[in-house]
Design an enzyme around this catalytic site. Structure first.
Site, short mmCIF file in Angstrom:
data_model
loop_
_atom_site.label_atom_id
_atom_site.label_comp_id
_atom_site.label_asym_id
_atom_site.label_seq_id
_atom_site.Cartn_x
_atom_site.Cartn_y
_atom_site.Cartn_z
N ARG A 43 -1.44 -14.73 3.58
CA ARG A 43 -2.24 -14.03 4.61
C ARG A 43 -1.60 -14.22 5.99
O ARG A 43 -1.55 -13.29 6.79
CB ARG A 43 -3.68 -14.57 4.66
CG ARG A 43 -4.56 -14.24 3.46
CD ARG A 43 -5.17 -12.87 3.46
NE ARG A 43 -6.03 -12.57 4.57
CZ ARG A 43 -6.75 -11.44 4.66
NH1 ARG A 43 -6.73 -10.56 3.66
NH2 ARG A 43 -7.48 -11.17 5.70
N ARG A 67 2.61 -7.05 8.98
CA ARG A 67 1.86 -6.02 9.71
C ARG A 67 2.32 -5.93 11.16
O ARG A 67 2.45 -4.84 11.72
CB ARG A 67 0.36 -6.30 9.62
CG ARG A 67 -0.21 -6.04 8.22
CD ARG A 67 -1.60 -6.60 8.08
NE ARG A 67 -2.25 -6.17 6.85
CZ ARG A 67 -3.44 -6.60 6.46
NH1 ARG A 67 -4.11 -7.47 7.20
NH2 ARG A 67 -3.97 -6.16 5.33
N PHE A 102 -15.65 3.03 7.11
CA PHE A 102 -14.29 3.48 6.75
C PHE A 102 -14.01 3.38 5.26
O PHE A 102 -12.89 3.63 4.81
CB PHE A 102 -13.24 2.69 7.55
CG PHE A 102 -13.33 1.20 7.40
CD1 PHE A 102 -12.74 0.55 6.33
CD2 PHE A 102 -14.02 0.44 8.34
CE1 PHE A 102 -12.82 -0.83 6.19
CE2 PHE A 102 -14.10 -0.95 8.21
CZ PHE A 102 -13.51 -1.59 7.14
N LYS A 132 0.84 -1.20 0.00
CA LYS A 132 0.00 0.00 0.00
C LYS A 132 0.88 1.26 0.00
O LYS A 132 2.09 1.17 0.23
CB LYS A 132 -0.93 -0.05 1.22
CG LYS A 132 -1.91 -1.24 1.18
CD LYS A 132 -2.84 -1.23 2.39
CE LYS A 132 -3.78 -2.43 2.38
NZ LYS A 132 -4.72 -2.40 3.52
N GLU A 190 -9.23 -9.77 -8.29
CA GLU A 190 -8.33 -8.65 -8.00
C GLU A 190 -7.19 -8.57 -9.02
O GLU A 190 -6.81 -7.48 -9.44
CB GLU A 190 -7.79 -8.78 -6.57
CG GLU A 190 -8.89 -8.58 -5.53
CD GLU A 190 -8.48 -8.99 -4.11
OE1 GLU A 190 -7.30 -9.33 -3.89
OE2 GLU A 190 -9.35 -8.95 -3.22
N TYR A 213 -12.14 -2.87 -3.49
CA TYR A 213 -12.70 -3.00 -2.14
C TYR A 213 -14.23 -3.06 -2.14
O TYR A 213 -14.85 -2.72 -1.15
CB TYR A 213 -12.22 -1.85 -1.26
CG TYR A 213 -10.80 -2.02 -0.75
CD1 TYR A 213 -10.43 -3.15 -0.01
CD2 TYR A 213 -9.82 -1.05 -0.97
CE1 TYR A 213 -9.13 -3.30 0.48
CE2 TYR A 213 -8.52 -1.19 -0.48
CZ TYR A 213 -8.19 -2.32 0.24
OH TYR A 213 -6.91 -2.48 0.73
N ASN A 238 -1.86 -0.30 7.07
CA ASN A 238 -1.28 -1.60 7.46
C ASN A 238 -0.44 -2.24 6.37
O ASN A 238 -0.39 -3.45 6.23
CB ASN A 238 -2.38 -2.55 7.99
CG ASN A 238 -3.46 -2.80 6.96
OD1 ASN A 238 -3.35 -2.36 5.82
ND2 ASN A 238 -4.48 -3.53 7.34
N THR A 268 -5.65 -8.38 10.31
CA THR A 268 -6.10 -7.05 9.90
C THR A 268 -5.96 -6.03 11.03
O THR A 268 -5.43 -4.94 10.83
CB THR A 268 -7.58 -7.11 9.46
OG1 THR A 268 -7.73 -8.15 8.48
CG2 THR A 268 -8.04 -5.78 8.89
N HIS A 286 -1.82 -5.44 1.24
CA HIS A 286 -3.08 -6.12 0.94
C HIS A 286 -2.77 -7.51 0.43
O HIS A 286 -1.81 -7.69 -0.33
CB HIS A 286 -3.87 -5.37 -0.14
CG HIS A 286 -4.97 -6.21 -0.71
ND1 HIS A 286 -6.20 -6.32 -0.11
CD2 HIS A 286 -5.00 -7.06 -1.78
CE1 HIS A 286 -6.94 -7.19 -0.80
NE2 HIS A 286 -6.24 -7.64 -1.81
#
Ligand code: DAT
Ligand code: MG
Length: 147
Positions: free
Chosen positions: A85, A102, A57, A9, A126, A49, A112, A91, A115
């Site tokens: 993941r 993270r 948010f 990100k 995606e 998203y 964070n 998250t 993705h």
């Protein structure tokens, strides 16, 4: 082979974490099939998203992900979706363990660093939102059978 969409990100790019993050997935044994530095467009971010569009948010999330360049990647390997993941960490910032990306680098849930797709089906959706088919390179690695 299973594929996933990973994206560093804007905060991760600004903090100079591209090399560190790519290194972790390379050393794990996954295969890089595509990568590029891109500025995400608003419509593309909303599509990426879309499952979160009713969350309070959502607006902030779209604003953040479009605020600077991201490093988009396609990685392949057995169980790459769930293994990546777990390498990313949870998250919520208070739940992401040290040793995960993270857990090691993020201070807040909203910023964070990375993705990662949450299922093989989301991964394909995606990937198609970020890469044209001719940008993805499928190849064999001789070492793969030892990994
Ligand atoms: P993940 O990125 O772990 O798949 P998600 O898909 O539920 O998590 O949410 C996407 C992103 O939205 C997440 O990485 C950070 C942000 N986010 C999630 N929950 C949030 C919250 N409660 N407050 C602020 N941002 C949140
Ligand atoms: Mg998600």
């Amino acid at each position: 082979m299973e594929r996933t969409f990973l994206m560093i990100k804007p905060d991760g790019v600004q903090r100079g974490l591209i090399g560190e993050i790519v290194k972790r997935f390379e050393l794990k044994g996954f295969q890089l099939h595509a990568c590029k530095l891109v500025r995400v467009k608003k419509e593309q971010a909303e599509k990426h998203y879309e499952e979160l569009k009713d969350k309070p948010f959502f607006g902030e999330l779209v604003q953040f992900i479009t605020a600077g360049p991201v490093f988009a990647m396609v990685w392949a390997g057995d169980e790459v979706v769930s293994l990546s993941r777990s390498m990313m960490g949870k998250t919520k910032v208070l739940e992401s363990q040290p040793g995960t990306i993270r857990g090691d680098y993020a201070l807040h849930t909203g910023t964070n660093i990375i993705h990662g797709s949450d299922s093989p089906a989301s991964a394909e959706r995606e990937i198609a939102n970020f890469f044209a088919p001719d940008e993805i390179v499928d190849y064999d690695k001789i070492i793969q059978r030892w990994m």
